[in-house]
Design an enzyme around this catalytic site. Structure first.
Site, PDB file in Angstrom:
ATOM      1  N   HIS A   1       8.568  -6.726  -3.236  1.00  0.00           N
ATOM      2  CA  HIS A   1       7.182  -7.582  -3.804  1.00  0.00           C
ATOM      3  C   HIS A   1       7.617  -8.985  -4.428  1.00  0.00           C
ATOM      4  O   HIS A   1       8.105  -9.360  -5.532  1.00  0.00           O
ATOM      5  CB  HIS A   1       6.624  -6.682  -4.953  1.00  0.00           C
ATOM      6  CG  HIS A   1       6.241  -5.458  -4.293  1.00  0.00           C
ATOM      7  ND1 HIS A   1       4.745  -5.279  -4.138  1.00  0.00           N
ATOM      8  CD2 HIS A   1       6.796  -4.342  -4.007  1.00  0.00           C
ATOM      9  CE1 HIS A   1       4.655  -4.173  -3.520  1.00  0.00           C
ATOM     10  NE2 HIS A   1       5.708  -3.478  -3.462  1.00  0.00           N
TER      11      HIS A   1
ATOM     12  N   GLY B   1       1.920   5.494   1.224  1.00  0.00           N
ATOM     13  CA  GLY B   1       1.861   6.304   2.100  1.00  0.00           C
ATOM     14  C   GLY B   1       2.816   6.086   3.339  1.00  0.00           C
ATOM     15  O   GLY B   1       3.326   5.059   3.335  1.00  0.00           O
TER      16      GLY B   1
ATOM     17  N   GLY C   1       0.890  -1.214  -0.010  1.00  0.00           N
ATOM     18  CA  GLY C   1      -0.018  -0.121   0.070  1.00  0.00           C
ATOM     19  C   GLY C   1       0.880   1.318  -0.078  1.00  0.00           C
ATOM     20  O   GLY C   1       2.121   1.180  -0.012  1.00  0.00           O
TER      21      GLY C   1
ATOM     22  N   GLU D   1       5.603 -11.171  -5.281  1.00  0.00           N
ATOM     23  CA  GLU D   1       4.542 -11.250  -6.338  1.00  0.00           C
ATOM     24  C   GLU D   1       4.951 -10.597  -7.591  1.00  0.00           C
ATOM     25  O   GLU D   1       4.652 -10.832  -8.761  1.00  0.00           O
ATOM     26  CB  GLU D   1       3.143 -10.640  -6.346  1.00  0.00           C
ATOM     27  CG  GLU D   1       2.762  -9.077  -6.476  1.00  0.00           C
ATOM     28  CD  GLU D   1       3.711  -8.319  -5.417  1.00  0.00           C
ATOM     29  OE1 GLU D   1       3.675  -7.064  -5.485  1.00  0.00           O
ATOM     30  OE2 GLU D   1       4.372  -8.828  -4.502  1.00  0.00           O
TER      31      GLU D   1
ATOM     32  N   CYS E   1       5.352  -5.218   1.661  1.00  0.00           N
ATOM     33  CA  CYS E   1       5.649  -3.724   1.550  1.00  0.00           C
ATOM     34  C   CYS E   1       4.999  -3.220   2.767  1.00  0.00           C
ATOM     35  O   CYS E   1       5.822  -3.058   3.825  1.00  0.00           O
ATOM     36  CB  CYS E   1       4.908  -3.481   0.216  1.00  0.00           C
ATOM     37  SG  CYS E   1       4.974  -1.816  -0.303  1.00  0.00           S
ATOM     38  N   LEU E   2       3.749  -2.181   2.491  1.00  0.00           N
ATOM     39  CA  LEU E   2       3.469  -1.585   3.856  1.00  0.00           C
ATOM     40  C   LEU E   2       2.855  -2.555   4.783  1.00  0.00           C
ATOM     41  O   LEU E   2       3.153  -2.226   6.053  1.00  0.00           O
ATOM     42  CB  LEU E   2       2.118  -0.728   3.450  1.00  0.00           C
ATOM     43  CG  LEU E   2       1.240   0.004   4.426  1.00  0.00           C
ATOM     44  CD1 LEU E   2       2.279   1.293   4.753  1.00  0.00           C
ATOM     45  CD2 LEU E   2      -0.007   0.684   3.756  1.00  0.00           C
TER      46      LEU E   2
END
Length: 378
Positions: free
Chosen positions: A353, A243, A241, A355, A269-270
């Site tokens: 990542h 931010g 995600g 994926e 990730c986030l």
């Protein structure tokens, strides 16, 4: 006939080029991505919300676009900066040229600028706020003012903005060349039930979970842990995600409550950063972040080096890891933390990542580790 466009940075730098997307103005944090392919996946990755993406590879758009390559149902990148847009898109899967795709999705974009100069500025000064103006009414002064007026991503909670608003079930697997589709798998053929928190999830993550036998229930970012645990899941997944992770107090609270159980947890990730925060660590804003598909990461247990896909502007501060959290992966570019595991819980995470989409699949076995953790709990 092309229209003019400019990119203005908060430091006052101006780049003049031509508009290749929608007319208008957009602002965001300007970052650079070194991937040679996968521009459509990058544009539709929710992790790029509020970011203007500069692609360093000089020729972007050679293969056009196709709905199958989208990582979400819309373009999330705030804008696009490239060196050259080819006149012709040529690929058997092409449905729409990149220029037409940008216009159709109302994306303000610029081409024809010196992306090497821009990348050097971002590398040396760090990610900067910027503004693209495209069309007949552009002003350098107004563009610089707009760039300086953007608040920046530090302190910005974007996960709840890009997250799904409704819970849904996902049972589509990875691409099948024989059927030329993402096949939907019957629930009876999926032995594991995973609840995935959507902080901006890419669909290829969900497909790779299904490929490994998971029926995935995707829930909004602000879903309480009690609702997630009521599904009696075999595992809980924390998605990627955009931010700053620190303002996502609702997510940190929920993850802490999930960690009080024995349900296996896997974050990307986030989701990796949120798991670390829930465990008691801290995160920091990086200079220019990691954005690309060629980043070397080392497995600290085996010494194996993997080439990974990366997209993040924040990182977990390794020096703040509590005693029950162990570093398991590190970036060989700058030594930043790339993976953690909890020694007293079945919980682990990865900053990059696995994926890919786009990128290599060297880290895909982390999905298998998640499956193994769920199998052992049964």
């Amino acid at each position: 006939m092309t229209k003019p466009a400019i990119l203005a940075l908060a430091d006052g730098s101006i780049f003049r080029g031509e508009a290749i997307g929608a007319d208008g103005q957009t602002v965001g944090e300007v970052v650079f991505n070194t991937a040679m392919t996968g521009y459509q996946e990058i544009l539709t990755d929710p992790s790029y919300a509020q970011q203007i993406v500069t692609l360093t590879y000089p020729h972007i758009g050679n293969t056009g676009t196709t709905p199958e390559d989208a990582e979400s149902d819309r373009v999330w990148s705030a804008g696009l900066v490239i060196r050259d847009l080819p006149l012709v898109a040529s690929n058997w899967r092409n449905k729409m040229s990149l220029g037409d795709y940008l216009k159709a999705n109302n994306v303000v974009a610029i081409a024809g600028i010196d992306t090497r100069r821009l990348t050097r500025i971002l590398r040396e000064k760090g990610a900067q706020n910027g503004c693209i103006m495209a069309g007949d009414n552009i002003s350098e002064e107004a563009a610089i003012a707009a760039a300086r007026g953007f608040p920046g991503l530090k302190g910005m909670d974007l996960a709840k903005e890009v997250s799904t608003k409704d819970t849904y079930e996902w049972r589509h697997s990875v691409w099948n060349l024989q059927t030329d589709s993402h096949p939907e798998i019957a629930a009876s053929e999926l032995p594991y039930h995973v609840v995935a928190y959507d902080y901006g999830v890419k669909v290829n993550i969900l497909r790779m979970l299904v490929e490994r036998g998971c029926r995935v229930t995707v829930v909004p970012a602000q879903t309480p842990a009690s609702e997630v645990l009521a599904y009696k899941p075999d595992g809980v997944f924390l998605s990627n995600g955009p931010g700053d992770p620190e303002p996502c107090d609702y997510a940190i609270k929920a993850i802490k409550q999930v960690l009080e159980t024995e349900v296996p947890v896997f974050g990307i990730c986030l989701g990796h950063q949120l798991l670390a925060l829930a465990a008691g660590a801290k995160t920091v804003k990086m200079g220019h972040g990691h954005h690309g598909a060629n980043h070397p990461v080392q497995d600290l247990d085996t010494g194996v080096v993997m080439i990974t896909s990366q997209n993040h502007g924040f990182a977990v501060d390794e020096s703040t890891l509590p005693g029950n959290v162990r570093a398991i992966h590190k970036s060989l570019f700058d030594g930043t933390l790339q993976g953690i595991e909890l020694t007293d819980k079945s919980a682990f995470s990865f900053q990059g990542h696995p994926e890919a989409s786009p990128g290599p699949n060297d880290v895909a076995p982390l999905f298998d580790r998640f499956i193994d953790a769920m199998a052992k709990r049964r």
